[in-house]
Design an enzyme around this catalytic site. Structure first.
Site, mmCIF file in Angstrom:
data_model
loop_
_atom_site.group_PDB
_atom_site.id
_atom_site.type_symbol
_atom_site.label_atom_id
_atom_site.label_comp_id
_atom_site.label_asym_id
_atom_site.label_seq_id
_atom_site.Cartn_x
_atom_site.Cartn_y
_atom_site.Cartn_z
ATOM 1 N N CYS A 84 0.962 -1.417 0.047
ATOM 2 C CA CYS A 84 -0.102 -0.014 -0.004
ATOM 3 C C CYS A 84 0.968 1.318 -0.082
ATOM 4 O O CYS A 84 1.872 1.372 0.572
ATOM 5 C CB CYS A 84 -0.962 0.063 1.297
ATOM 6 S SG CYS A 84 -1.739 1.543 1.517
ATOM 7 N N ASP B 200 -0.027 -6.054 -0.600
ATOM 8 C CA ASP B 200 -1.205 -6.203 -1.696
ATOM 9 C C ASP B 200 -0.675 -7.582 -2.495
ATOM 10 O O ASP B 200 0.295 -7.602 -3.263
ATOM 11 C CB ASP B 200 -1.446 -5.002 -2.372
ATOM 12 C CG ASP B 200 -1.801 -3.741 -1.440
ATOM 13 O OD1 ASP B 200 -2.733 -4.386 -0.644
ATOM 14 O OD2 ASP B 200 -1.615 -2.770 -1.939
#
Length: 286
Positions: free
Chosen positions: A194, A201
């Site tokens: 992120c 992610d």
């Protein structure tokens, strides 16, 4: 690989007004002001992409698994949300604000499913700066949903050495002596972080192209090199598309990623210069 000319570290700064990474209170009454947009130009400027003349078409498809509201009698209702944000919109929708916004429906009464859909569509369109398509999948249709994995040649079993965890386009090469190929390559090893919180992610990615053969080992090393890179999902996919196009010059190219969910939301960016977006089929990791 040679380190004589190490790649320049990519640094993207996020707007200061985002709730992401900050302590927030969860609201349970409908509140559209919770939604926050992030200008797409934030990353596109670093890629020299003109928002009015993009080299690709596509869409950002969101799936929301934690949508609930009250009917007029106070009884809870649930649905799965599908949201399609056009890539020509001024802003992408910031994911934590999206989550907080959906939570605000929990104790709010709506007259019908259609009212919920219309409210979602209006609010999300206003946040993105362009009409957003919304679909609600109600419980009676849950059984119709399908799991489907990416089709193509899996790169992940290649025996490669990895020592680079920041995007490095030097890995991307083609075989100039090879005839033009048409192939689809898949990896489940894409990970980025992120932009603000550095939380991981995770994604599976499919690359479909036509042109000079892209070196598969180098492509896998390139994808893995995103492992410590901080950028939003949509921005990573556009960076991958732009880097492959710049370094390998395929005649046709599609880059599609399906990210695992966080906070009940998954994001699935699709970019192509020759195809329309695929159906929104959930994968095993989602």
């Amino acid at each position: 690989m040679s380190t004589d000319n190490p790649p320049k570290k990519i640094i993207i700064s996020a707007p200061d007004n985002l709730s992401l990474g900050k302590q927030v209170d969860y609201e349970f009454e409908y509140n559209p002001s919770l939604l926050q947009g992030v200008p797409r130009s934030l990353s596109r400027d670093t890629l020299n992409l003109n928002g009015n003349q993009l080299p690709f078409t596509g869409i950002d498809t969101w799936t929301g698994y934690e949508l609930s509201w009250l009917n007029p009698k106070g009884k809870p209702c649930v649905a799965i949300l599908e949201c399609r944000v056009p890539i020509t919109s001024e802003s992408l929708i910031e994911s934590k604000s999206f989550k907080l916004y959906l939570n605000s429906f929990n104790q709010s009464q709506f007259s019908s499913d259609d009212e919920v859909k219309n409210v979602l569509q209006a609010d999300l369109s206003a946040c993105a700066g362009q009409p957003v398509e919304v679909n609600l999948i109600l419980p009676q249709h849950f059984a119709d949903l399908q799991f489907k994995e990416f089709e193509g040649v899996l790169l992940d079993e290649l025996d490669i050495t990895v020592d680079e965890y920041s995007p490095n386009t030097q890995y991307l090469t083609v075989d100039e002596s090879h005839e033009k190929v048409k192939e689809t390559l898949v990896s489940h090893l894409l990970k980025s972080n992120c932009l603000i919180t550095s939380q991981p992610d995770w994604a599976s990615i499919q690359i479909r192209y036509e042109g000079k053969a892209i070196a598969r080992e180098g492509l896998l090393q390139y994808l893995i090199s995103f492992r410590q890179h901080n950028e939003f999902h949509e921005q990573c996919v556009e960076r991958i598309y732009s880097d492959i196009m710049h370094k390998c010059s395929p005649e046709k190219l599609t880059v599609c990623a399906r990210y695992t969910r966080r906070g009940g939301l998954d994001i699935n960016p699709f970019r192509s210069n020759f195809e329309t977006p695929y159906p929104n089929h959930r994968q095993a990791r989602q």
